[in-house]
Design a protein around this motif. Structure first.
Motif, mmCIF file in Angstrom:
data_model
loop_
_atom_site.group_PDB
_atom_site.id
_atom_site.type_symbol
_atom_site.label_atom_id
_atom_site.label_comp_id
_atom_site.label_asym_id
_atom_site.label_seq_id
_atom_site.Cartn_x
_atom_site.Cartn_y
_atom_site.Cartn_z
ATOM 1 N N ARG A 117 36.201 37.039 44.566
ATOM 2 C CA ARG A 117 37.285 36.320 43.881
ATOM 3 C C ARG A 117 37.020 36.198 42.383
ATOM 4 N NH1 ARG A 117 36.569 30.861 45.790
ATOM 5 N NH2 ARG A 117 35.077 30.731 44.074
ATOM 6 N N ASP A 118 35.834 35.657 42.031
ATOM 7 C CA ASP A 118 35.579 35.289 40.641
ATOM 8 C C ASP A 118 35.259 36.475 39.745
ATOM 9 O OD1 ASP A 118 35.931 32.593 41.255
ATOM 10 O OD2 ASP A 118 33.841 32.346 41.827
ATOM 11 N N TRP A 119 34.458 37.414 40.244
ATOM 12 C CA TRP A 119 34.034 38.505 39.384
ATOM 13 C C TRP A 119 34.809 39.795 39.632
ATOM 14 C CZ3 TRP A 119 32.182 39.724 34.987
ATOM 15 C CH2 TRP A 119 31.729 41.013 34.726
ATOM 16 N N VAL A 120 34.827 40.266 40.866
ATOM 17 C CA VAL A 120 35.434 41.576 41.137
ATOM 18 C C VAL A 120 36.910 41.571 40.775
ATOM 19 C CG1 VAL A 120 35.926 43.281 42.920
ATOM 20 C CG2 VAL A 120 33.745 42.068 42.943
ATOM 21 N N VAL A 121 37.631 40.523 41.162
ATOM 22 C CA VAL A 121 39.069 40.454 40.860
ATOM 23 C C VAL A 121 39.325 39.712 39.555
ATOM 24 C CG1 VAL A 121 41.314 39.616 41.651
ATOM 25 C CG2 VAL A 121 39.704 40.607 43.292
ATOM 26 N N GLY A 122 38.747 38.535 39.411
ATOM 27 C CA GLY A 122 39.073 37.693 38.263
ATOM 28 C C GLY A 122 38.303 37.983 36.993
#
Length: 726
Positions: free
Chosen positions: A357-362
């Motif tokens: 959620r936080d790194w790969v997408v956001g």
């Protein structure tokens, strides 16, 4: 470079030839017909180089301990690149003499033994003292059948042999001590059996769910394979799963010391508890398989797909990984990518949760406000390590594969190749890893969860935490739990959009545990909550029409309903349980009816209400499994042949009846589509449908409001409330 390439080719050719057969390697060893004399001479001067196999001492296979004292802290692995290899000895020798102990930098900073030869216990004559601990059951085992007395007789030439409440204490020649210790350890190994049984209270959702889940476990005993291999590799404990479909039980046979058996039993009991609390087994094939993000403008997804490939592309080279860990552009997040890549591509794990959620997408990062502080201060140690809430991304969540064996030491070796340090905190069903503790980029943690436990993870907190990554899907995202279908209709693209704009939807009832996570998302990380909670319950197995999931008594919804019942029916009303009802076929009918009624209402508002419905006898299970069936609608009501609901639970209580065995009553808290209401204050028992132009009747008589619907699919059982009253 030319000379080096030639040397490497020659080395590789020799290595391949050397590995052709066991016989070849044996012939390559320098043999001596006088090895016993040589060994005894070496032991005279190098007795501290005597190592015992941990396998013989109920420890890890292919790991050796320096056998010269009372502790087993000085351990080392054998150099498998030397003449002796794992292929030579499928079972490691009990005692060996090592030439030296060095620390490998190519594998990991751990002790490596250079093998000289196998030692027979009687050759080792130097004197040592040694002790090993026992638990109460093991002490009783050695005292029974005069095992300890026989040992004192058989090993009478020991200088000392004592047993007390701390363990067994030995002193004498090392070879005799070793034989005595093996004797005691072998005598303590017993075969134990216990069953995974359903001891929940009958006729409860816990009992029914555990019965169904045990049925799945019995038909898929291989889900325990990684756990079985772990116990055998680390403690030489042998576990066998024996399912019995006829008795609906699963027997577990354990061959181990009593102390190890107790730990195995505790682990299975914990699993049984999770299985009981799990509504629906999360099968390996469940969820949404990874797929490409769709959209007219796919350029917006290119950066996301690139980060996905950093983790899931098995074709990434060693150079690529080195750049992520030691390159000029290396960061904490790129090092996390490398760790995730190793877990996914080399160990077939699945990455899920906050990192996706936080790194790969956001592509979101944050650090504590006191940025000048030492990154080591980010670590919060409370038995197991965690990372401060202000650090984003904080950790990696990985699920171990159900069809592969996993060795955490091999995983650590892979990390070490890229200069990544790792401390392991093993728990009953998972490994917590503290990674990069000393790195300037900052530490992070990793959670490795075993597959039999993953089965019980059937709920999710937020829609944005529902994404997963798998090996070989280099641009695709998957979902842990399928929320694309109705009534949720939340696709991958919508989730990605929510992450981009820092929004999230709550997908389970709020309790104090979830409140902490909501506070972390909203107050600390600045995310925005969308709408009211929309609880997601997984679909039951297709052969069952419905499933019930207990609502936690700490949830806001539970407390609100409890307040309504005690405030209207009476203060002595006792809530026994409140359970969410999941019936996918009824939900489909209800959602279809909702769309139809919405089209016929102003502003497309179907006027959905949450109302009470009291029932008894066969109606309790009938409503749960088949809904509010118009064939069984009341014909005695004031407004004819329909399904009756109330906004006051006291009114619905009048239509319940106490169970003969435990005096409990049942009412359903239901979702009802009232659409356009026909408000009436006079009874009309001739009605068989709502008046023309209306979807329901809202009647008022005797101080109570009643709501009547006449079509199947206009009401959906949402919560089953079981309670008692005087």
């Amino acid at each position: 470079q030319h000379n080096l390439r030639q040397a490497l080719r020659r080395y590789s050719t020799l290595q391949r030839a050397f590995d052709l057969s066991v016989e070849y390697r044996k012939e390559a060893q320098v043999q001596s017909k006088n090895w016993e004399s040589i060994a005894k001479s070496l032991l005279t001067g190098y007795s501290d180089q005597l190592f015992a196999s941990m396998r013989e001492l109920n420890g890890r296979s292919y790991v050796f301990v320096r056998y010269c004292g009372t502790t087993d802290d000085d351990i080392a692995e054998m150099d498998f690149n030397s003449t002796l290899s794992r292929k030579t000895f499928k079972i490691p020798p009990a005692l060996i003499l090592a030439r030296d102990v060095r620390y490998s930098t190519s594998i990991r900073a751990k002790a490596i033994l250079s093998f000289i030869g196998v030692i027979k216990p009687q050759w080792a004559q130097h004197v040592i003292t040694r002790q090993f601990s026992l638990n109460t059951d093991e002490e009783k085992c050695l005292n029974s059948n005069n095992i300890f007395t026989k040992a004192k007789s058989e090993f009478s030439h020991l200088n000392s042999l004592l047993m007390d409440n701390t363990g067994i204490h030995l002193a004498g020649h090392v070879g005799t001590i070793f034989n005595a210790e093996l004797y005691f350890r072998q005598q303590m190994i017993q075969e134990f059996r216990f069953k995974l049984e359903n001891h929940s209270k009958p006729n409860t959702s816990e009992y029914v769910n555990l019965e169904r889940n045990l049925e799945y476990v019995m038909s898929h005993p291989k889900i325990f394979s990684p756990m079985i291999v772990r116990w055998e590799n680390q403690k030489q404990v042998k576990i066998k799963i024996i399912p019995s479909m006829s008795s609906k039980t699963c027997e577990v046979a354990v061959k181990a010391r009593p102390s190890d058996y107790k730990l195995v039993q505790e682990e299975f009991n914990a699993f049984l508890g999770w299985l009981r609390d799990c509504a629906v087994i999360r099968r390996p094939e469940s969820g949404v398989s990874p797929r490409l993000l769709r959209g007219r403008d796919r350029k917006q997804y290119r950066e996301i797909e690139e980060r996905i490939s950093h983790i899931t592309d098995p074709c990434r080279t060693t150079i690529d990984l080195y750049k992520g860990t030691k390159g000029a552009q290396a960061t904490r997040e790129t090092r996390m990518e490398v760790v995730a890549h190793i877990a996914v591509c080399k160990f077939n794990c699945r990455v899920e949760g906050g990192f996706v959620r936080d790194w790969v997408v956001g592509k979101v990062t944050s650090r504590p406000a006191d940025v000048s502080s030492d990154p080591k201060t980010w670590i919060v140690m409370n038995k197991i390590p965690s990372i401060r809430k202000e650090v984003v991304p904080s950790d990696l969540d990985c699920h171990l594969p159900p069809d592969r064996d996993f060795d955490v030491e091999n995983f650590r070796d892979e990390l070490h190749k890229y200069g990544i340090t790792c401390k392991v905190y093993p728990l009953k069903w998972r490994y917590i890893l503290l990674i990069d503790e000393e790195a300037k980029t900052g530490p992070f943690t990793m959670d490795l969860i075993e597959p039999h436990v993953v089965l019980t993870h059937d709920r999710i907190d937020f829609d944005v935490s529902n994404l997963s990554l798998e090996k070989g899907y280099t641009r695709e995202l998957g979902m842990r739990v399928d929320i694309e279908r109705r009534p949720y209709s939340s696709g991958l693209e919508a989730i990605v959009d929510n992450i981009t704009h820092k929004r999230f939807r709550i997908l389970r009832p709020i309790d104090h545990f979830l409140n902490e996570r909501i506070h972390k998302m909203t107050e600390i990380r600045g995310w925005k909550q969308l709408g009211d909670p929309f609880p997601v319950v997984p679909n039951p197995d297709p052969k069952y029409p419905s499933v019930l999931v207990a609502l936690r008594d700490s949830s806001l919804l539970y407390k609100d309903l409890q307040k309504q019942l005690t405030g209207t029916i009476g203060s002595t009303t006792q809530i026994v349980s409140i359970e969410e009802v999941k019936n996918p076929l009824l939900e489909d009918s209800y959602e279809s009816m909702k769309s139809i009624i919405a089209r016929q209402c102003p502003s497309f508002d179907p006027n959905e209400r949450h109302l009470f419905h009291g029932t008894k006898g066969p109606g309790i299970d009938g409503i749960r499994d088949y809904g509010f069936d118009d064939r069984y609608y009341s014909k005695e009501g004031n407004w004819g042949h329909g399904a009756y609901f109330a906004d006051n639970p006291k009114k619905s209580d009048n239509y319940t009846h106490p169970d003969a065995t435990d005096q409990t009553r049942v009412m359903y808290y239901s979702k009802v589509l009232l659409g356009i209401e026909s408000k009436q204050t006079n009874a009309n028992k001739e009605l068989v449908s709502a008046p023309k132009g209306f979807h329901s009747v809202a009647g008022t008589l005797g101080g109570y409001n009643e709501y009547i619907v006449y079509r199947f699919g206009q009401a959906l059982p949402y919560l089953k409330i079981t309670y008692k009253r005087p």
